[in-house]
Scaffold this motif. Structure first.
Motif, PDB file in Angstrom:
ATOM      1  N   LYS A  21       0.830  -1.046   0.153  1.00 40.05           N
ATOM      2  CA  LYS A  21      -0.070  -0.003  -0.008  1.00 40.05           C
ATOM      3  C   LYS A  21       0.885   1.427  -0.054  1.00 40.05           C
ATOM      4  O   LYS A  21       2.003   1.360   1.030  1.00 40.05           O
ATOM      5  CB  LYS A  21      -0.802   0.189   1.279  1.00 40.05           C
ATOM      6  CG  LYS A  21      -1.873   1.163   1.285  1.00 40.05           C
ATOM      7  CD  LYS A  21      -2.687   1.180   2.649  1.00 40.05           C
ATOM      8  CE  LYS A  21      -3.721   2.375   2.703  1.00 40.05           C
ATOM      9  NZ  LYS A  21      -3.187   3.752   2.106  1.00 40.05           N
ATOM     10  N   ASP A  42      -7.737   1.918 -10.405  1.00 40.88           N
ATOM     11  CA  ASP A  42      -8.479   0.877  -9.759  1.00 40.88           C
ATOM     12  C   ASP A  42      -7.588   0.618  -8.419  1.00 40.88           C
ATOM     13  O   ASP A  42      -8.278   0.455  -7.296  1.00 40.88           O
ATOM     14  CB  ASP A  42      -8.472  -0.494 -10.287  1.00 40.88           C
ATOM     15  CG  ASP A  42      -9.443  -0.196 -11.779  1.00 40.88           C
ATOM     16  OD1 ASP A  42     -10.435   0.599 -11.597  1.00 40.88           O
ATOM     17  OD2 ASP A  42      -9.551  -1.266 -12.427  1.00 40.88           O
ATOM     18  N   TYR A  43      -6.499   0.751  -8.430  1.00 40.89           N
ATOM     19  CA  TYR A  43      -5.512   0.146  -7.133  1.00 40.89           C
ATOM     20  C   TYR A  43      -5.777   1.587  -6.336  1.00 40.89           C
ATOM     21  O   TYR A  43      -5.966   1.545  -4.905  1.00 40.89           O
ATOM     22  CB  TYR A  43      -4.161   0.369  -7.601  1.00 40.89           C
ATOM     23  CG  TYR A  43      -3.267   0.327  -6.567  1.00 40.89           C
ATOM     24  CD1 TYR A  43      -2.566  -0.657  -5.805  1.00 40.89           C
ATOM     25  CD2 TYR A  43      -2.645   1.537  -5.980  1.00 40.89           C
ATOM     26  CE1 TYR A  43      -1.729  -0.907  -4.899  1.00 40.89           C
ATOM     27  CE2 TYR A  43      -1.702   1.695  -4.845  1.00 40.89           C
ATOM     28  CZ  TYR A  43      -1.484   0.742  -4.194  1.00 40.89           C
ATOM     29  OH  TYR A  43      -0.686   0.593  -3.203  1.00 40.89           O
ATOM     30  N   ASN A  86      -8.308   3.525  -5.996  1.00 45.43           N
ATOM     31  CA  ASN A  86      -9.453   3.775  -5.448  1.00 45.43           C
ATOM     32  C   ASN A  86      -9.790   2.696  -4.154  1.00 45.43           C
ATOM     33  O   ASN A  86     -10.314   2.741  -3.299  1.00 45.43           O
ATOM     34  CB  ASN A  86     -10.769   3.498  -6.459  1.00 45.43           C
ATOM     35  CG  ASN A  86     -11.085   4.836  -7.227  1.00 45.43           C
ATOM     36  OD1 ASN A  86     -10.945   6.081  -6.546  1.00 45.43           O
ATOM     37  ND2 ASN A  86     -10.977   4.786  -8.562  1.00 45.43           N
ATOM     38  N   ALA A  87      -9.172   1.572  -4.713  1.00 40.96           N
ATOM     39  CA  ALA A  87      -9.134   0.342  -3.663  1.00 40.96           C
ATOM     40  C   ALA A  87      -8.363   0.598  -2.369  1.00 40.96           C
ATOM     41  O   ALA A  87      -8.707   0.448  -1.247  1.00 40.96           O
ATOM     42  CB  ALA A  87      -8.773  -0.794  -4.327  1.00 40.96           C
ATOM     43  N   HIS A  88      -7.325   1.584  -2.474  1.00 43.64           N
ATOM     44  CA  HIS A  88      -6.372   1.593  -1.413  1.00 43.64           C
ATOM     45  C   HIS A  88      -6.764   3.221  -0.787  1.00 43.64           C
ATOM     46  O   HIS A  88      -5.976   3.633   0.045  1.00 43.64           O
ATOM     47  CB  HIS A  88      -5.014   1.672  -1.931  1.00 43.64           C
ATOM     48  CG  HIS A  88      -4.895   0.133  -1.839  1.00 43.64           C
ATOM     49  ND1 HIS A  88      -4.787  -0.456  -3.142  1.00 43.64           N
ATOM     50  CD2 HIS A  88      -4.044  -0.873  -0.974  1.00 43.64           C
ATOM     51  CE1 HIS A  88      -4.347  -1.785  -3.221  1.00 43.64           C
ATOM     52  NE2 HIS A  88      -4.103  -2.112  -1.825  1.00 43.64           N
ATOM     53  N   LYS A  89      -7.436   4.031  -1.297  1.00 45.46           N
ATOM     54  CA  LYS A  89      -7.695   5.307  -0.869  1.00 45.46           C
ATOM     55  C   LYS A  89      -6.422   6.303  -1.362  1.00 45.46           C
ATOM     56  O   LYS A  89      -6.132   6.974   0.016  1.00 45.46           O
ATOM     57  CB  LYS A  89      -8.393   5.421   0.558  1.00 45.46           C
ATOM     58  CG  LYS A  89      -9.718   4.695   1.085  1.00 45.46           C
ATOM     59  CD  LYS A  89     -10.619   5.360  -0.171  1.00 45.46           C
ATOM     60  CE  LYS A  89     -12.095   4.911   0.236  1.00 45.46           C
ATOM     61  NZ  LYS A  89     -13.153   5.386  -0.688  1.00 45.46           N
ATOM     62  N   CYS A  91     -10.039   9.721  -7.443  1.00 47.11           N
ATOM     63  CA  CYS A  91      -8.403   9.599  -6.848  1.00 47.11           C
ATOM     64  C   CYS A  91      -7.471  10.077  -7.704  1.00 47.11           C
ATOM     65  O   CYS A  91      -6.054   9.977  -7.253  1.00 47.11           O
ATOM     66  CB  CYS A  91      -8.358   7.916  -6.884  1.00 47.11           C
ATOM     67  SG  CYS A  91      -8.283   7.386  -8.829  1.00 47.11           S
ATOM     68  N   GLU A  97      -8.131   8.615   2.296  1.00 44.03           N
ATOM     69  CA  GLU A  97      -8.494   7.668   3.378  1.00 44.03           C
ATOM     70  C   GLU A  97      -9.279   8.371   4.741  1.00 44.03           C
ATOM     71  O   GLU A  97     -10.014   7.589   5.092  1.00 44.03           O
ATOM     72  CB  GLU A  97      -6.981   6.882   3.836  1.00 44.03           C
ATOM     73  CG  GLU A  97      -7.269   5.865   4.758  1.00 44.03           C
ATOM     74  CD  GLU A  97      -5.993   5.127   5.082  1.00 44.03           C
ATOM     75  OE1 GLU A  97      -6.251   4.329   6.084  1.00 44.03           O
ATOM     76  OE2 GLU A  97      -5.311   5.079   4.436  1.00 44.03           O
TER      77      GLU A  97
END
Length: 434
Positions: A201, A228-229, A231-234, A265, A295
């Motif tokens: 991360k 996509d990464y 957005n998934a990890h904020k 993002c 986040e």
């Protein structure tokens, strides 16, 4: 650290028998020691130093410069008309303007929003922040993120991405493989000079496309993976698209907002520097969508932070220059500036063809103003710099100056007068011993 400094000062104040020592200590100024972490000199001053040293020994020698990416052709007439009008407006009470909005004048922000709209990207003019340069924005933008953010950069990368975060204290010391604490995403021949996703991360990701220095352009599929990464990890992507106008392939994205999900993002930075010849005039923009989230923040917070930052530290770009920017976005302005972009791309083709005729492996140049070459004979980047300068009297940019993965590569810039570019290529073809 602040608590420690305060406690130390308090202790001396309380127990020191010498009051002058107390006063001297309390008034002591301290420097930001993170500057001392910066490795060697900044890349481009080092190039200038070596070039000047060569000229001292070889007085009267003409050095052909294909190093720094600085535009050389005159500003287009339609853009000059806009700049002149901006000056005239200041000479009349009816049209005089003083301080403008720090975010930029509305006609320019609207013009930029319309430009993006032509590529199917819907952005509100209020999401555009006009500034004096994408370089300064790409450094300043990290100031609105927490000090403990983990930073990831493409490697090789434009030096300001790395150096600004070193100065901010987000890294450890420099090593042979880069700065401790910084996540490097190698861009190599094997991955087409676009990186794989970080293995863990990270919080902030710097991406430049078309890339400086490699000239590689990210595809929609490649950018989608990062969106996509993020957005998934904020995480937040800082996307530098300063060379987007050089993209000739209609399948390649000019903006990260052409990718679904990027508006939550990604922050994008672009510039008039290379498109309109504004390297010395200074005008750029940064897009901070109101839907962007981190986040620990909801939609709108990052936009509000950047607004506050600009209102606090910046009084807006020059009124005159913004008038030139509006003219550059006009139909006539775009026709003329697009012709200049085509001129530089032809320079890149000339450089590419000349190097390939010698059997040198090259990349970039087709959709970017930079040619990225593999140094022949296993030479290091700086060894090839010295060889090119001494044998051919041509100056380029060592790839290692852009990061660890740049070692063994070299950048040549297509920004130059045609006569000088042709002369430099001929000198390389005639004099380079490989």
């Amino acid at each position: 650290m602040r608590k420690s400094n305060y406690s130390e000062k308090f202790s001396i104040t309380r127990f020191s028998p010498d009051p002058f020592l107390v006063i001297e200590y309390l008034l002591m100024a301290r420097i930001n020691t993170n500057y001392d972490k910066l490795s060697a000199g900044y890349l481009f001053p080092e190039i200038a130093r070596r070039t000047n040293a060569f000229l001292e020994v070889n007085k009267g020698t003409q050095v052909l410069r294909l190093g720094i990416g600085d535009t050389t052709e005159p500003i287009a007439s339609a853009v000059l008309d806009g700049l002149h009008q901006g000056v005239k407006n200041l000479g009349n009470a009816e049209t005089y303007s003083g301080y403008g909005p720090s975010e930029g004048v509305l006609p320019l922000r609207q013009g930029l929003a319309d430009l993006y709209g032509e590529h199917g990207v819907k952005l509100d003019p209020s999401e555009f922040f006009v500034s004096d340069g994408a370089k300064s924005d790409s450094a300043n933008i990290q100031g609105i993120f927490s000090e403990d953010c983990v930073i990831a950069v493409q490697d090789p990368a434009y030096p300001v991405y790395v150096d600004s975060n070193v100065i901010a204290g987000r890294t450890g010391e420099a090593t042979d493989s880069g700065y401790e604490g910084l996540v490097y995403m190698p861009c190599t021949e094997e991955n087409g000079f676009f990186p794989e996703l970080p293995s863990g991360k990270v919080d902030v990701i710097y991406i430049c496309s078309p890339n400086n220095p490699t000239g590689a352009v990210a595809t929609k599929e490649q950018l989608k993976k990062f969106v996509d990464y993020a957005n998934a990890h904020k995480a937040v992507i800082l996307f530098d698209s300063a060379y987007a106008s050089f993209i000739t392939d209609p399948e390649l994205p000019r903006s990260i907002y052409e990718i679904d999900g990027a508006e939550t993002c990604a922050i994008e930075m672009n510039s008039f520097s290379k498109t309109a010849g504004f390297t010395g005039v200074r005008l750029a923009w940064t897009i901070v969508p109101k839907t962007l989230m981190t986040e620990d923040s909801e939609a709108g917070k990052v936009h509000a932070l950047w607004t506050r930052r600009q209102n606090t530290f910046f009084n807006g770009a020059s009124n005159i220059v913004q008038a030139g920017g509006i003219a550059a976005l006009s139909a006539k302005g775009r026709e003329q500036t697009n012709a200049q972009v085509g001129f530089y791309l032809e320079n890149a083709r000339i450089i590419n063809d000349g190097l390939k005729s010698l059997g040198i492996t090259t990349y970039g140049g087709g959709n970017a103003p930079y040619v990225w070459l593999k140094t022949p004979g296993g030479l290091t980047s700086w060894e090839f710099f010295d060889k090119l300068l001494n044998e051919c009297h041509v100056v380029g940019t060592p790839g290692s100056g852009f990061g660890p993965a740049g070692e063994g590569f070299f950048r040549l810039s297509a920004f130059g007068h045609r006569e000088n570019v042709e002369k430099a290529v001929e000198s390389i073809k005639d004099n380079l011993k490989i």
